[in-house]
Design a protein around this motif. Sequence first.
Motif, PDB file in Angstrom:
ATOM      1  N   UNK A 114      -3.574   6.892 -22.997  1.00  0.00           N
ATOM      2  CA  UNK A 114      -3.041   7.586 -21.826  1.00  0.00           C
ATOM      3  C   UNK A 114      -3.360   6.817 -20.549  1.00  0.00           C
ATOM      4  N   UNK A 115      -4.499   6.137 -20.541  1.00  0.00           N
ATOM      5  CA  UNK A 115      -4.916   5.310 -19.412  1.00  0.00           C
ATOM      6  C   UNK A 115      -5.313   3.955 -19.961  1.00  0.00           C
ATOM      7  N   UNK A 116      -4.737   2.902 -19.407  1.00  0.00           N
ATOM      8  CA  UNK A 116      -5.058   1.552 -19.878  1.00  0.00           C
ATOM      9  C   UNK A 116      -5.694   0.774 -18.736  1.00  0.00           C
ATOM     10  N   UNK A 117      -6.928   0.328 -18.963  1.00  0.00           N
ATOM     11  CA  UNK A 117      -7.658  -0.493 -17.999  1.00  0.00           C
ATOM     12  C   UNK A 117      -7.317  -1.947 -18.309  1.00  0.00           C
ATOM     13  N   UNK A 118      -6.701  -2.610 -17.338  1.00  0.00           N
ATOM     14  CA  UNK A 118      -6.168  -3.957 -17.549  1.00  0.00           C
ATOM     15  C   UNK A 118      -7.010  -4.982 -16.790  1.00  0.00           C
ATOM     16  N   UNK A 119      -7.682  -5.898 -17.512  1.00  0.00           N
ATOM     17  CA  UNK A 119      -8.402  -6.949 -16.798  1.00  0.00           C
ATOM     18  C   UNK A 119      -7.373  -7.886 -16.165  1.00  0.00           C
ATOM     19  N   UNK A 120      -7.689  -8.433 -15.020  1.00  0.00           N
ATOM     20  CA  UNK A 120      -6.721  -9.345 -14.420  1.00  0.00           C
ATOM     21  C   UNK A 120      -7.414 -10.492 -13.719  1.00  0.00           C
ATOM     22  N   UNK A 152      -0.996   5.772 -17.519  1.00  0.00           N
ATOM     23  CA  UNK A 152      -1.440   5.169 -16.266  1.00  0.00           C
ATOM     24  C   UNK A 152      -1.939   3.753 -16.574  1.00  0.00           C
ATOM     25  N   UNK A 153      -1.479   2.795 -15.781  1.00  0.00           N
ATOM     26  CA  UNK A 153      -1.857   1.395 -15.948  1.00  0.00           C
ATOM     27  C   UNK A 153      -2.733   1.010 -14.762  1.00  0.00           C
ATOM     28  N   UNK A 154      -4.023   0.781 -15.028  1.00  0.00           N
ATOM     29  CA  UNK A 154      -5.026   0.567 -13.996  1.00  0.00           C
ATOM     30  C   UNK A 154      -5.624  -0.832 -14.105  1.00  0.00           C
ATOM     31  N   UNK A 155      -5.291  -1.692 -13.158  1.00  0.00           N
ATOM     32  CA  UNK A 155      -5.872  -3.029 -13.132  1.00  0.00           C
ATOM     33  C   UNK A 155      -7.323  -2.960 -12.701  1.00  0.00           C
ATOM     34  N   UNK A 156      -8.160  -3.813 -13.266  1.00  0.00           N
ATOM     35  CA  UNK A 156      -9.586  -3.847 -12.929  1.00  0.00           C
ATOM     36  C   UNK A 156      -9.903  -5.254 -12.412  1.00  0.00           C
ATOM     37  N   UNK A 157     -10.439  -5.316 -11.180  1.00  0.00           N
ATOM     38  CA  UNK A 157     -10.693  -6.623 -10.562  1.00  0.00           C
ATOM     39  C   UNK A 157     -11.775  -6.519  -9.501  1.00  0.00           C
ATOM     40  N   UNK A 158     -12.219  -7.665  -9.037  1.00  0.00           N
ATOM     41  CA  UNK A 158     -13.066  -7.744  -7.858  1.00  0.00           C
ATOM     42  C   UNK A 158     -12.138  -7.840  -6.656  1.00  0.00           C
ATOM     43  N   UNK A 159     -12.568  -7.317  -5.516  1.00  0.00           N
ATOM     44  CA  UNK A 159     -11.707  -7.344  -4.324  1.00  0.00           C
ATOM     45  C   UNK A 159     -11.359  -8.768  -3.898  1.00  0.00           C
ATOM     46  N   UNK A 160     -12.237  -9.732  -4.156  1.00  0.00           N
ATOM     47  CA  UNK A 160     -11.943 -11.118  -3.756  1.00  0.00           C
ATOM     48  C   UNK A 160     -10.849 -11.763  -4.609  1.00  0.00           C
ATOM     49  N   UNK A 161     -10.382 -11.081  -5.642  1.00  0.00           N
ATOM     50  CA  UNK A 161      -9.296 -11.617  -6.469  1.00  0.00           C
ATOM     51  C   UNK A 161      -7.915 -11.318  -5.879  1.00  0.00           C
ATOM     52  N   UNK A 162      -7.899 -10.617  -4.759  1.00  0.00           N
ATOM     53  CA  UNK A 162      -6.624 -10.276  -4.126  1.00  0.00           C
ATOM     54  C   UNK A 162      -5.999 -11.514  -3.490  1.00  0.00           C
ATOM     55  N   UNK A 163      -4.689 -11.687  -3.725  1.00  0.00           N
ATOM     56  CA  UNK A 163      -3.909 -12.788  -3.148  1.00  0.00           C
ATOM     57  C   UNK A 163      -2.931 -12.197  -2.144  1.00  0.00           C
ATOM     58  N   UNK A 164      -2.418 -13.042  -1.297  1.00  0.00           N
ATOM     59  CA  UNK A 164      -1.404 -12.593  -0.341  1.00  0.00           C
ATOM     60  C   UNK A 164      -0.169 -12.110  -1.103  1.00  0.00           C
ATOM     61  N   UNK A 165       0.250 -12.903  -2.085  1.00  0.00           N
ATOM     62  CA  UNK A 165       1.447 -12.560  -2.851  1.00  0.00           C
ATOM     63  C   UNK A 165       1.383 -13.203  -4.233  1.00  0.00           C
ATOM     64  N   UNK A 166       1.692 -12.418  -5.253  1.00  0.00           N
ATOM     65  CA  UNK A 166       1.733 -12.917  -6.626  1.00  0.00           C
ATOM     66  C   UNK A 166       3.195 -13.173  -6.989  1.00  0.00           C
TER      67      UNK A 166
END
Length: 188
Positions: A114-120, A152-166
Amino acid sequence: MKYGKSFLRKKSLLERKKKYLTVKKFNFNLIFSLIKKIFHRKKITIAGYYPSNYEVNILKFLEKAHKKNFKVALPVIKPGNSMSFKSWVFKEPLYVNEYGILEPSASKKEIIPDLIMVPLVAYDKNLNRIGYGKGYYDRILRKISKMKKQTIFLGIAYSFQKCKSVPINKYDFKLNYIFTERGIISSD
């Protein structure tokens, strides 16, 4: 300047390796609050992952979910370049797959969570993600989204992994939320 996925992947993986120990604690109770908000009192199945390669360690969350009587599942790589989720009881033995990642026994029952934690590896404000480049998650998430609309598809990451645009293409699967040490990001 636009960067390609492989450049962003290499850059983010290197950064994750350097910075993962400096990150403050994750408030996993936010995920339980999200579950309560979306699924109300229903006991759902949560698919996590066994962390490797400096991914966010979600094992304490999975242990807590297990203690709260949620069913837990982990991904299993199948022959033919596909993936499924198999049930896993916390502390049950796991087996090393061809990528060196721990997974439940192949004989375990396949389940649709029902909820999938997705490493990214990287993500952007629009909830697009970059994974490791094999497409396992993109394929299984698309398949599950057609079978079970409430997932529900929930990505799991550190905030510093955020890019301007993927950079995205038609095969990429967009997430519903991304969870970092700073909280839960949604598109609304």
